[in-house]
Enzyme design. Structure first.
Site, PDB file in Angstrom:
ATOM      1  N   ASP A 141       0.798  -1.193  -0.025  1.00 19.71           N
ATOM      2  CA  ASP A 141       0.072   0.062   0.106  1.00 19.71           C
ATOM      3  C   ASP A 141       0.849   1.299   0.098  1.00 19.71           C
ATOM      4  O   ASP A 141       2.093   1.278   0.271  1.00 19.71           O
ATOM      5  CB  ASP A 141      -0.986   0.188   1.324  1.00 19.71           C
ATOM      6  CG  ASP A 141      -2.167  -1.096   1.084  1.00 19.71           C
ATOM      7  OD1 ASP A 141      -2.186  -1.686   0.285  1.00 19.71           O
ATOM      8  OD2 ASP A 141      -2.726  -1.193   2.158  1.00 19.71           O
ATOM      9  N   ASP A 142       0.257   2.436  -0.271  1.00 14.63           N
ATOM     10  CA  ASP A 142       0.705   3.655  -0.036  1.00 14.63           C
ATOM     11  C   ASP A 142       1.907   4.141  -1.009  1.00 14.63           C
ATOM     12  O   ASP A 142       2.775   5.167  -0.899  1.00 14.63           O
ATOM     13  CB  ASP A 142       1.390   3.770   1.275  1.00 14.63           C
ATOM     14  CG  ASP A 142       0.463   3.706   2.499  1.00 14.63           C
ATOM     15  OD1 ASP A 142      -0.663   3.688   2.296  1.00 14.63           O
ATOM     16  OD2 ASP A 142       1.005   3.145   3.504  1.00 14.63           O
ATOM     17  N   HIS A 148      -6.685   3.417   1.866  1.00 11.59           N
ATOM     18  CA  HIS A 148      -6.177   3.819   3.101  1.00 11.59           C
ATOM     19  C   HIS A 148      -7.035   3.638   4.322  1.00 11.59           C
ATOM     20  O   HIS A 148      -8.092   4.137   4.392  1.00 11.59           O
ATOM     21  CB  HIS A 148      -5.580   5.261   2.982  1.00 11.59           C
ATOM     22  CG  HIS A 148      -4.338   5.960   3.636  1.00 11.59           C
ATOM     23  ND1 HIS A 148      -3.452   5.064   4.031  1.00 11.59           N
ATOM     24  CD2 HIS A 148      -4.582   6.898   4.691  1.00 11.59           C
ATOM     25  CE1 HIS A 148      -2.755   5.721   4.851  1.00 11.59           C
ATOM     26  NE2 HIS A 148      -3.346   6.779   4.998  1.00 11.59           N
TER      27      HIS A 148
END
Length: 233
Positions: free
Chosen positions: A11-12, A107
């Protein structure tokens, strides 16, 4: 016995240059096969350039409604505002990547929230791509180093624990293991040192060797058959 297929998704992507660098390293040297682009991130354009240099890295969209980079003051109960912002980020992904994501997640898992989930499914369905936890891919989120707010627990991002996950939680069919590798410099977050430990674990040869021993096939969401992609209700 059915084949065991594993997506390891970071992620991210795009949140910072250090995270971008770590995610690419975890792909090139380790077991990461997929990542989720945060179009609100300060390093999103750099992430896109890196993605083009590494075509084997699957790229999804990491919806962001509740970080300091997202549009401020979004009320999750305001369906129109939520739909507008999620749509805006989908359009931004198209503009940056030149096409749709191969999967969508979010998120802090905001797409799971009761007020957000129906809108998320509605927006993803026409794309024909998976929405995390709404497809035939089983999501495993236990590889995480902070299960109590602000309290670091590095055991849960160690090679030994990841091997335990591989042995005990990657079953027949398709599984996604979520992760957050990267270099912490330049990132504002309560989750910093843990990211560098995750990175070290994801490139640890013992983990790759265990995947081979268990005959697990690494893949990304683009490899998932179409019948397994549609968001479910």
């Amino acid at each position: 016995m059915s084949e065991r297929v594993l997506i390891v998704n970071a992620d991210d992507f795009g949140a910072s240059e250090g995270l971008n660098r770590g995610i690419v390293e975890a792909h090139v040297r380790g077991i990461v096969t997929s990542t989720s682009l945060m179009v609100t991130g300060v390093a999103a354009r750099e992430a896109v350039a890196l993605a083009r240099e590494h075509p084997g890295l699957g790229i999804g969209l990491h919806w962001d409604l509740d970080s300091e980079r997202a549009s401020p003051e979004i009320d999750f109960g305001d369906a129109a505002a939520v739909r507008l912002e999620l749509s805006r980020q989908l359009e931004a992904f198209h503009a940056l990547m030149g096409g749709p994501p191969d999967h969508v997640d979010s998120h802090h898992h905001i797409h799971r929230l009761p007020d957000v989930a129906p809108i998320a499914r509605e927006l993803v369905a026409p794309l024909g791509v998976p929405l995390r936890e709404c497809s035939d891919v089983t999501y495993v989120g236990g590889f995480y180093g902070q299960w109590e707010w602000g309290v670091t627990d590095l055991h849960h991002v160690s090679p030994e624990f990841l091997v335990w996950i591989l042995r005990n939680e990657v079953g027949e069919g398709w599984t996604e293991i979520g992760c957050h590798p990267g270099y912490a410099a330049g990132l504002t977050s309560t989750y910093l040192a843990e990211r560098e430990v995750e990175l070290a674990t994801l490139v640890d040869p013992r983990v790759g060797e265990e995947i081979q021993t268990l005959a697990i096939r690494l893949a990304n969401y683009a490899d998932l058959p179409p019948e397994g992609r549609s968001p479910s209700s």
